[in-house]
Design a protein around this motif. Structure first.
Motif, short mmCIF file in Angstrom:
data_model
loop_
_atom_site.label_atom_id
_atom_site.label_comp_id
_atom_site.label_asym_id
_atom_site.label_seq_id
_atom_site.Cartn_x
_atom_site.Cartn_y
_atom_site.Cartn_z
N ILE A 1 5.22 -3.04 2.61
CA ILE A 1 4.29 -4.12 2.28
C ILE A 1 3.70 -4.60 3.60
CG2 ILE A 1 4.06 -6.45 1.33
CD1 ILE A 1 6.43 -5.68 -0.54
N ILE A 2 2.38 -4.60 3.65
CA ILE A 2 1.71 -5.03 4.87
C ILE A 2 0.77 -6.20 4.56
CG2 ILE A 2 1.90 -2.90 6.19
CD1 ILE A 2 -0.87 -2.11 5.28
N SER A 3 0.59 -7.01 5.57
CA SER A 3 -0.29 -8.16 5.47
C SER A 3 -1.34 -8.04 6.55
CB SER A 3 0.52 -9.45 5.66
OG SER A 3 -0.30 -10.57 5.58
N TYR A 4 -2.60 -8.12 6.15
CA TYR A 4 -3.73 -8.14 7.09
C TYR A 4 -4.06 -9.61 7.30
CZ TYR A 4 -4.45 -3.25 5.68
OH TYR A 4 -4.30 -1.92 5.41
N GLU A 5 -3.97 -10.08 8.54
CA GLU A 5 -4.28 -11.47 8.85
C GLU A 5 -5.43 -11.50 9.85
OE1 GLU A 5 -0.84 -13.73 10.00
OE2 GLU A 5 0.28 -13.10 8.23
N ALA A 6 -6.58 -12.02 9.42
CA ALA A 6 -7.78 -12.03 10.25
C ALA A 6 -8.16 -13.45 10.63
CB ALA A 6 -8.94 -11.37 9.50
N MET A 7 -8.67 -13.60 11.87
CA MET A 7 -9.19 -14.88 12.33
C MET A 7 -10.31 -14.64 13.33
SD MET A 7 -6.23 -16.20 14.90
CE MET A 7 -5.50 -15.07 16.09
N GLU B 1 -15.99 -12.43 17.52
CA GLU B 1 -14.87 -11.51 17.68
C GLU B 1 -13.85 -11.88 16.61
OE1 GLU B 1 -12.41 -10.32 21.46
OE2 GLU B 1 -11.46 -12.09 20.53
N VAL B 2 -13.41 -10.88 15.86
CA VAL B 2 -12.40 -11.11 14.83
C VAL B 2 -11.15 -10.32 15.21
CG1 VAL B 2 -11.80 -10.90 12.38
CG2 VAL B 2 -14.15 -11.47 13.05
N CYS B 3 -10.03 -11.01 15.22
CA CYS B 3 -8.74 -10.38 15.48
C CYS B 3 -8.06 -10.17 14.14
CB CYS B 3 -7.89 -11.29 16.36
SG CYS B 3 -6.19 -10.70 16.54
N VAL B 4 -7.58 -8.94 13.92
CA VAL B 4 -6.82 -8.65 12.70
C VAL B 4 -5.44 -8.17 13.11
CG1 VAL B 4 -6.70 -7.34 10.55
CG2 VAL B 4 -8.94 -7.98 11.49
N GLN B 5 -4.45 -8.90 12.65
CA GLN B 5 -3.06 -8.52 12.86
C GLN B 5 -2.56 -7.86 11.58
OE1 GLN B 5 -0.64 -11.74 14.72
NE2 GLN B 5 -2.57 -12.89 14.60
N ILE B 6 -1.98 -6.68 11.71
CA ILE B 6 -1.43 -5.99 10.55
C ILE B 6 0.08 -6.11 10.67
CG2 ILE B 6 -1.24 -3.81 9.30
CD1 ILE B 6 -4.16 -4.55 11.67
N ILE B 7 0.65 -6.87 9.75
CA ILE B 7 2.06 -7.22 9.84
C ILE B 7 2.85 -6.50 8.75
CG2 ILE B 7 3.70 -9.13 9.73
CD1 ILE B 7 1.28 -10.87 10.77
N LEU B 8 3.86 -5.79 9.19
CA LEU B 8 4.78 -5.09 8.30
C LEU B 8 5.82 -6.11 7.85
CD1 LEU B 8 5.52 -2.27 7.21
CD2 LEU B 8 6.83 -1.91 9.30
N GLN B 9 5.91 -6.31 6.53
CA GLN B 9 6.84 -7.30 6.00
C GLN B 9 8.10 -6.63 5.47
OE1 GLN B 9 5.19 -10.30 3.42
NE2 GLN B 9 3.13 -9.84 4.14
N ASP B 10 9.21 -6.94 6.08
CA ASP B 10 10.51 -6.48 5.60
C ASP B 10 11.01 -7.56 4.65
OD1 ASP B 10 13.17 -5.84 5.13
OD2 ASP B 10 13.61 -5.37 7.23
N LYS C 1 9.42 -9.84 9.95
CA LYS C 1 8.04 -9.36 10.09
C LYS C 1 7.92 -8.64 11.42
CE LYS C 1 6.05 -13.12 7.40
NZ LYS C 1 5.05 -14.20 7.38
N HIS C 2 7.12 -7.56 11.41
CA HIS C 2 6.89 -6.76 12.61
C HIS C 2 5.40 -6.46 12.71
CE1 HIS C 2 11.24 -6.03 12.63
NE2 HIS C 2 11.11 -5.76 11.34
N MET C 3 4.87 -6.55 13.93
CA MET C 3 3.46 -6.22 14.14
C MET C 3 3.32 -4.70 14.08
SD MET C 3 0.45 -7.65 14.86
CE MET C 3 0.83 -9.16 15.73
N ALA C 4 2.60 -4.20 13.09
CA ALA C 4 2.42 -2.76 12.91
C ALA C 4 1.15 -2.26 13.58
CB ALA C 4 2.39 -2.40 11.43
N ALA C 5 0.13 -3.11 13.65
CA ALA C 5 -1.14 -2.73 14.28
C ALA C 5 -1.89 -4.00 14.65
CB ALA C 5 -1.97 -1.86 13.34
#
Length: 173
Positions: A75-81, A91-100, A106-110
């Protein structure tokens, strides 16, 4: 001189959760990079539209760093700001977070940075609100943005120089 509108980074924050299925993976049983990139572009565009209150166009995908494999069932979460705003670009930053989910970790996947340009009703660049951080993490992304903007402008100039060279060589028109 009139001061332009300013919005907090939290105002445009956009989150999308999804589970990875077999059709989303490659022969390594990890998520297709291209699919991840398409999802990044989609959520980043939504985020930029929320900030600018206008249609937007992707100007560049500045970086996509794959940090951890994303596997079937994850399960991943895309978080954009919006981390920085120029006159018409964001500029938009997107953190792709792997949810355990099982272990509540939570771990930063990308991690990805993209640039969008706001468009007016004639499809021309239009002014966007400035953006300001709220809190330590947002402050870090905001304060480090000028260095990324500088590198982006240098890279864009390199692309223009390459195009000019290839055009002169009649390799492309």
């Amino acid at each position: 001189m009139e001061q332009r509108e300013s919005k907090p980074m939290s105002a445009s924050k956009t989150v999308k959760d999804r589970q990875v299925y077999p059709q989303d993976t490659n022969h390594h049983h990890t998520m297709f990079g291209g699919l991840l990139m398409a999802n990044i572009d989609e959520i980043a565009a939504i985020c930029a539209m929320k900030h600018s209150s206008t249609p937007v166009v992707t100007a560049s995908t500045d970086s996509v760093d794959f940090l951890l494999p994303i596997r079937n069932g994850d399960i991943i979460s895309y978080e954009a700001m919006v981390s920085y705003a120029g006159s018409s670009s964001m500029e938009v930053c997107v953190q792709i977070i792997l949810q355990d989910i099982i272990n509540d970790k939570k771990h930063m996947a990308a991690l990805s940075f993209l640039t969008f340009v706001a468009l007016d009703e004639n499809g021309k660049p239009t002014e966007v609100p400035d953006v300001y951080p709220e809190g330590e993490i947002q402050e870090w992304f905001h304060s480090t943005a000028p260095a990324r903007v500088k590198r982006r402008k240098e890279r864009r100039q390199e692309s223009k120089d390459t195009l000019e060279f290839l055009t002169r060589r009649r390799h492309i028109e």
